[in-house]
Design an enzyme around this catalytic site. Structure first.
Site, PDB file in Angstrom:
ATOM      1  CE  LYS A  41      -5.257  27.179   7.065  1.00  0.00           C
ATOM      2  NZ  LYS A  41      -6.346  27.937   7.644  1.00  0.00           N
ATOM      3  CB  SER A 127      -8.258  32.133  13.680  1.00  0.00           C
ATOM      4  OG  SER A 127      -9.486  31.498  13.933  1.00  0.00           O
TER       5      SER A 127
HETATM    6  P1  ADP Z   1     -10.319  26.930   7.804  1.00  0.00           P
HETATM    7  O1  ADP Z   1      -8.877  26.875   8.162  1.00  0.00           O
HETATM    8  O2  ADP Z   1     -10.888  25.644   7.329  1.00  0.00           O
HETATM    9  O3  ADP Z   1     -10.723  28.129   6.975  1.00  0.00           O
HETATM   10  P2  ADP Z   1     -11.329  28.320  10.077  1.00  0.00           P
HETATM   11  O4  ADP Z   1     -11.222  27.835  11.457  1.00  0.00           O
HETATM   12  O5  ADP Z   1     -10.515  29.510   9.715  1.00  0.00           O
HETATM   13  O6  ADP Z   1     -11.027  27.086   9.190  1.00  0.00           O
HETATM   14  O7  ADP Z   1     -12.840  28.597   9.722  1.00  0.00           O
HETATM   15  C1  ADP Z   1     -13.807  27.597   9.724  1.00  0.00           C
HETATM   16  C2  ADP Z   1     -15.050  28.099   9.052  1.00  0.00           C
HETATM   17  O8  ADP Z   1     -15.573  29.198   9.786  1.00  0.00           O
HETATM   18  C3  ADP Z   1     -14.848  28.593   7.635  1.00  0.00           C
HETATM   19  O9  ADP Z   1     -15.992  28.256   6.893  1.00  0.00           O
HETATM   20  C4  ADP Z   1     -14.754  30.086   7.790  1.00  0.00           C
HETATM   21  O10 ADP Z   1     -15.144  30.764   6.616  1.00  0.00           O
HETATM   22  C5  ADP Z   1     -15.755  30.297   8.913  1.00  0.00           C
HETATM   23  N1  ADP Z   1     -15.497  31.539   9.636  1.00  0.00           N
HETATM   24  C6  ADP Z   1     -14.386  31.908  10.295  1.00  0.00           C
HETATM   25  N2  ADP Z   1     -14.513  33.152  10.817  1.00  0.00           N
HETATM   26  C7  ADP Z   1     -15.758  33.585  10.472  1.00  0.00           C
HETATM   27  C8  ADP Z   1     -16.494  34.810  10.671  1.00  0.00           C
HETATM   28  N3  ADP Z   1     -15.955  35.842  11.304  1.00  0.00           N
HETATM   29  N4  ADP Z   1     -17.751  34.883  10.161  1.00  0.00           N
HETATM   30  C9  ADP Z   1     -18.267  33.832   9.479  1.00  0.00           C
HETATM   31  N5  ADP Z   1     -17.627  32.673   9.239  1.00  0.00           N
HETATM   32  C10 ADP Z   1     -16.394  32.547   9.727  1.00  0.00           C
END
Ligand code: ADP
Length: 161
Positions: A41, A127
């Site tokens: 990404k 994010s």
């Molecule tokens: P990825 O690109 O690997 O999904 P992220 O940075 O988006 O990485 O997220 C990392 C982890 O944090 C993932 O397991 C995601 O589900 C979790 N996560 C992100 N936002 C939240 C949230 N608001 N509540 C709970 N878990 C979250």
């Protein structure tokens, strides 16, 4: 000494991520936050920026912040750690995580993934949503730590024509 790896893109770190980290610290002594480097990404923040923001937002917590590229299974082996923590929000998260878990387990049977359900106030927080809102000058201060709010404002003001 119980250690867990929390991998992700953290582009950027949000209060949802911080909630998972703080809750993980109730179960483990240390959390290794593994910031994904070779992301397919396109990320808004560079690896260095994402890492710096994670560090700034987790000051005082028992965490180590590292980057990793390639297979998570390999990173876990290098760290001598057999436990991964991930957050679960919607059903769509479940589907993706289930696939990842099957793949990771087929490479290393010892590797266990623990899932923490999102806290209800962070259910819709990602994010991507934060970036979308910030790019349109929306107020994201209730969703991200102060440092991230400032970094987002700076990033999008630099991008203005
Ligand atoms: P990825 O690109 O690997 O999904 P992220 O940075 O988006 O990485 O997220 C990392 C982890 O944090 C993932 O397991 C995601 O589900 C979790 N996560 C992100 N936002 C939240 C949230 N608001 N509540 C709970 N878990 C979250």
């Amino acid at each position: 000494m119980k250690t867990v790896i929390y991998p992700g893109s953290f582009d950027p770190i949000t209060n949802g991520h911080l909630d998972i980290i703080q809750r993980a610290l109730k179960l483990f002594d240390t959390v290794i936050i593994a910031v994904l480097e070779n992301n397919t990404k396109k990320t808004l923040f560079s690896t260095e920026e994402r890492m710096a923001l994670v560090k700034a937002c987790t000051k005082g917590l028992k965490v180590e912040v590292e980057t990793f590229s390639g297979l998570l299974v390999e990173f876990a082996k290098k760290k001598n750690c057999n436990t991964i923590i991930r957050g679960l929000r919607a059903v769509s998260d479940f589907d993706f995580e289930f696939q990842m878990n099957v793949i990771n387990n087929s490479i290393n049977k010892e590797l266990e993934t623990i899932f923490l359900m999102t806290s209800k106030e962070y259910f819709y927080l990602s994010s991507s949503v934060v970036k979308e809102l910030a790019s349109k000058s929306g107020d994201v201060s209730e969703y991200v730590p102060e440092e991230v709010n400032t970094a987002l404002a700076k990033k999008y003001s630099e991008r203005l024509p």
